[in-house]
Enzyme design. Sequence first.
Site, PDB file in Angstrom:
ATOM      1  N   CYS A 165      -3.396   4.133   9.723  1.00 47.93           N
ATOM      2  CA  CYS A 165      -2.106   3.568  10.152  1.00 47.93           C
ATOM      3  C   CYS A 165      -1.405   4.428  11.198  1.00 47.93           C
ATOM      4  O   CYS A 165      -0.210   4.256  11.437  1.00 47.93           O
ATOM      5  CB  CYS A 165      -1.197   3.404   8.940  1.00 47.93           C
ATOM      6  SG  CYS A 165      -1.925   2.413   7.636  1.00 47.93           S
ATOM      7  N   CYS A 193      -0.936   8.333   7.442  1.00 48.52           N
ATOM      8  CA  CYS A 193      -2.302   8.114   6.975  1.00 48.52           C
ATOM      9  C   CYS A 193      -3.184   7.720   8.162  1.00 48.52           C
ATOM     10  O   CYS A 193      -2.720   7.085   9.114  1.00 48.52           O
ATOM     11  CB  CYS A 193      -2.328   7.000   5.928  1.00 48.52           C
ATOM     12  SG  CYS A 193      -1.507   7.423   4.392  1.00 48.52           S
ATOM     13  N   CYS A 204       7.641   4.006   5.539  1.00 54.84           N
ATOM     14  CA  CYS A 204       6.741   3.839   4.397  1.00 54.84           C
ATOM     15  C   CYS A 204       7.506   3.375   3.168  1.00 54.84           C
ATOM     16  O   CYS A 204       6.929   2.799   2.254  1.00 54.84           O
ATOM     17  CB  CYS A 204       5.997   5.137   4.101  1.00 54.84           C
ATOM     18  SG  CYS A 204       7.051   6.453   3.494  1.00 54.84           S
ATOM     19  N   CYS A 253       0.841  -1.198   0.000  1.00 55.41           N
ATOM     20  CA  CYS A 253       0.000   0.000   0.000  1.00 55.41           C
ATOM     21  C   CYS A 253       0.881   1.255   0.000  1.00 55.41           C
ATOM     22  O   CYS A 253       0.690   2.176  -0.794  1.00 55.41           O
ATOM     23  CB  CYS A 253      -0.917  -0.039   1.226  1.00 55.41           C
ATOM     24  SG  CYS A 253      -2.157   1.256   1.256  1.00 55.41           S
ATOM     25  N   CYS A 254       1.884   1.272   0.883  1.00 51.01           N
ATOM     26  CA  CYS A 254       2.798   2.426   0.932  1.00 51.01           C
ATOM     27  C   CYS A 254       3.580   2.560  -0.368  1.00 51.01           C
ATOM     28  O   CYS A 254       3.858   3.667  -0.827  1.00 51.01           O
ATOM     29  CB  CYS A 254       3.787   2.282   2.084  1.00 51.01           C
ATOM     30  SG  CYS A 254       3.125   2.733   3.683  1.00 51.01           S
TER      31      CYS A 254
HETATM   32  S1  SF4 Z   1       0.418   4.650   5.654  1.00 49.64           S
HETATM   33 FE1  SF4 Z   1      -1.176   3.067   5.584  1.00 49.64          FE
HETATM   34  S2  SF4 Z   1      -2.831   3.882   4.273  1.00 49.64           S
HETATM   35 FE2  SF4 Z   1      -0.988   5.160   3.984  1.00 49.64          FE
HETATM   36  S3  SF4 Z   1      -0.021   4.337   2.188  1.00 49.64           S
HETATM   37 FE3  SF4 Z   1       0.940   3.320   3.948  1.00 49.64          FE
HETATM   38  S4  SF4 Z   1      -0.251   1.449   4.375  1.00 49.64           S
HETATM   39 FE4  SF4 Z   1      -1.437   2.748   2.947  1.00 49.64          FE
END
Ligand code: SF4
Length: 238
Positions: free
Chosen positions: A201, A198, A225, A114-115
């Site tokens: 998280c 985010c 991240c 996701c990151c």
């Molecule tokens: S902090 Fe969480 S929501 Fe944001 S990009 Fe990374 S995994 Fe995704």
Amino acid sequence: MPLVVEPQDLKVLVNELNFAEKVERSLDLISKAYKLYGDGLVVANSLGKDSCVVWDLAKRVSPDIRGFIVTTRFKPKETKEFMKEEVARCPELQIFKNDEEIPDKLHETDPDRCCDILKVKPTRQAVKEMNITCWITGLRCTEGRTRTDFKEVEERDKGLIKLNPILIWHEREIWQYLALHGVPVNPLYKKGYRSLGCEPCTQITSDPDERGGRWLGTSKCGGECGIHTRPLKVNYQI
Ligand code: SF4
């Protein structure tokens, strides 16, 4: 000619330089980098407290220094609002964001991916589109377990210098600088957050680790991240 900094023991610098000496050192690093890289020198502004310090220091060196913000669909509303205010105040801040479709709840099932999609990819895009040769970050070596091994000047990607001008600052000195210089900060800090990311998280914790509220309950807890650990000068696809 690369930016050269005398190798020194970071722990000694962290503990023995006073606040004013750290500010001078940071300004000097940015100033030297600006002389070398000119318009290729760009600040990565995450809108957190450390970025606010670095952004302010850079503007003291030259109001012409540009910056970029990487945002995601999951940023808290306070951060989105603060971003609007900062961009209105400083239009030389460019926003990068990846809106591609991702699997539902990817931040729970695979936060690294996701990151990678939502943060690392747009950072690569910024590096490429803004022709960045040296990027400035707000990394600090006292922030947590994953941040102890960085240097003030690094070249993790060939041809892309990374300058960490406040690497040796304590958290207290960040707040000292922000207060003394009247620098605006994200209102989320009033709620008790110490490190911002985010919404799904990031949590408020009493963990001694400043980044302990990031990715809490996952293997990535207190981690990164990826923008400081993954290659940035690679072909990107959005
Ligand atoms: S902090 Fe969480 S929501 Fe944001 S990009 Fe990374 S995994 Fe995704």
